[in-house]
Design an enzyme around this catalytic site. Structure first.
Site, PDB file in Angstrom:
ATOM      1  N   LYS A   1       2.444  -3.233   7.344  1.00 52.13           N
ATOM      2  CA  LYS A   1       2.651  -3.470   5.908  1.00 52.13           C
ATOM      3  C   LYS A   1       4.093  -3.122   5.515  1.00 52.13           C
ATOM      4  CE  LYS A   1       0.136  -4.593   3.144  1.00 52.13           C
ATOM      5  NZ  LYS A   1      -0.197  -5.960   2.656  1.00 52.13           N
TER       6      LYS A   1
ATOM      7  N   TYR B   1      -1.459  -0.255  11.061  1.00 54.90           N
ATOM      8  CA  TYR B   1      -1.661  -0.995   9.800  1.00 54.90           C
ATOM      9  C   TYR B   1      -0.505  -0.721   8.846  1.00 54.90           C
ATOM     10  CZ  TYR B   1      -3.214  -1.553   4.943  1.00 54.90           C
ATOM     11  OH  TYR B   1      -3.273  -1.865   3.599  1.00 54.90           O
TER      12      TYR B   1
ATOM     13  N   THR C   1       0.810  -1.217   0.000  1.00 55.53           N
ATOM     14  CA  THR C   1       0.000   0.000   0.000  1.00 55.53           C
ATOM     15  C   THR C   1       0.845   1.271   0.000  1.00 55.53           C
ATOM     16  OG1 THR C   1      -1.468   1.273   1.468  1.00 55.53           O
ATOM     17  CG2 THR C   1      -0.116  -0.360   2.526  1.00 55.53           C
ATOM     18  N   ASP C   2       0.263   2.349  -0.520  1.00 54.51           N
ATOM     19  CA  ASP C   2       0.940   3.652  -0.454  1.00 54.51           C
ATOM     20  C   ASP C   2       1.056   4.168   0.983  1.00 54.51           C
ATOM     21  OD1 ASP C   2      -1.751   4.315  -0.009  1.00 54.51           O
ATOM     22  OD2 ASP C   2      -1.913   5.699  -1.701  1.00 54.51           O
ATOM     23  N   GLU C   3       0.283   3.577   1.902  1.00 57.96           N
ATOM     24  CA  GLU C   3       0.278   4.090   3.280  1.00 57.96           C
ATOM     25  C   GLU C   3       1.615   3.877   3.997  1.00 57.96           C
ATOM     26  OE1 GLU C   3      -3.294   3.521   5.500  1.00 57.96           O
ATOM     27  OE2 GLU C   3      -4.511   3.278   3.703  1.00 57.96           O
TER      28      GLU C   3
END
Ligand code: NAD
Length: 329
Positions: free
Chosen positions: A155, A151, A127-129
């Site tokens: 990741k 989260y 993810t970009d997060e």
């Protein structure tokens, strides 16, 4: 030789889209692939997501943290795509344990099994997060990781383990990082299906903080085609971005969702902001485009189709509906 593909987390929103696409002939050259789905069936995993391809894949109910199970399932597969994750930011704020377990330890356990089995290509879906928040401009794949939510941190941990397995052990793994997905079969705790299902049921919807947080939205079909492109053409040990096609603040998104179902702003309740809420995510995707990828679904068209899907599939989402709650964007 028939290709055998193992899709972990294949009963979730994005993994099931990938499986339906693979088996539906969306990826040329893979029409005859034999697909195994391994999924723990957490609250987010739903066998109904795979019912359109029932009987055309092998399903294994299991956990990517289970090394013994993986040692019996992974051998014989040339390709492994890992979509399995705890994926809801708000749940990670309430309790991060399952996130660290699945998104870090699970990834390591799965990669170890892939290494032992001599898997030829692994994709770790991310993810970009992992980059945290960016005020202006966009991240390329060399941007430093600075996750803010548990989260995103979990990741990032999984991504780093994957890249370390490529460098240390020569595991042929690529990492993909994507923006916010929308589309059919998305569990109705995430903002678009949460708002749509609440609005369709006549309930109000909660908007975080000032609603100015920006997300770059991508249709799940484009995400999966990006994953498939990285799988087929990516270089082991590299990261590939799959950028969104529509940067919208949550206020702009809410406006579109209200319009789509014919509702007004009186249905929106302002709620306190999420702790550590990232303001904006944005990716550049030149590296993946160089491999031949380009998104196909414009946001207006994709959102209209998604609204129609939720309107026509109450039987899918009504059993999953919860009282008005928080959402993830
Ligand atoms: P999801 O929550 O809908 O699905 C996750 C699936 O993984 C479920 O089927 C669940 O049962 C399964 N799972 C969870 N823990 C498991 C375990 N220990 N072993 C085996 N299976 C397990 O998530 P999603 O939205 O489909 O996301 C898929 C992947 O894409 C995740 O890795 C997520 O981080 C990433 N991603 C999601 C988005 C998004 O907007 N949804 C954006 C970028 C990246």
């Amino acid at each position: 030789m028939t290709r055998r593909v193992l899709v972990t987390g294949g009963a979730g929103f994005i993994g099931s889209h990938h499986v339906r696409s693979l088996l539906g002939g969306a990826y040329p050259g893979w029409e005859d692939a034999e697909v195994t789905v391994l999924d723990k069936l957490t609250y987010a995993g739903n066998p109904a997501n795979l019912s359109p391809v029932a009987g055309r894949h092998t399903f294994v109910h299991g956990d990517i943290c289970d090394a013994e199970l993986l040692a019996s399932v992974v051998p014989g597969h040339q390709t492994v795509i890992n979509f399995a994750a705890e994926s809801h930011v708000d749940r990670s704020i309430a309790d991060a344990e399952a996130f660290v377990r699945t998104n870090v330890l699970g990834v390591q356990t799965l990669l170890r099994a892939c290494l032992d089995a001599g898997v030829e290509r692994v994709v770790q879906v991310s993810t970009d997060e992992v980059y945290g928040s960016v005020e202006h401009g966009s991240w390329d794949e060399s941007a430093p990781l600075a996750p803010n939510s548990p989260y995103a941190a979990s990741k990032a941990g999984g991504d780093l383990i994957a890249l370390a397995f490529a460098r240390t052990h020569g595991l042929p793994v690529v990492v993909t990082r994507c923006g916010n997905n929308y589309g059919p079969y998305q569990y109705p705790e995430k903002v678009i299906p949460l708002f749509l299902t609440h609005l369709m049921d006549g309930a109000d919807v909660p908007l975080y903080g000032d609603g100015g947080n920006v997300r770059d939205w991508i249709h799940v079909d484009d995400h999966c085609r990006g994953v498939q492109t990285a799988l087929e053409h990516g270089t082991a040990g590299e990261v590939y971005h799959i950028a969104g096609t529509a940067e919208l603040t949550n206020v702009e998104l809410t406006e579109r969702l209200l319009r789509a179902v014919g509702a007004g702003w009186e249905r929106v309740t302002r709620v306190a902001d999420r702790p550590g809420h990232d303001r904006r995510y944005s990716l550049t995707d030149a590296r993946l485009r160089d491999l031949g990828y380009a998104p196909r679904t414009g946001f207006d068209e994709g959102l209209a189709a998604t609204v129609r899907w939720y309107a026509e599939h109450r039987d899918w989402w009504e059993p999953l509906r919860k009282p008005v709650g928080r959402y993830s964007a």
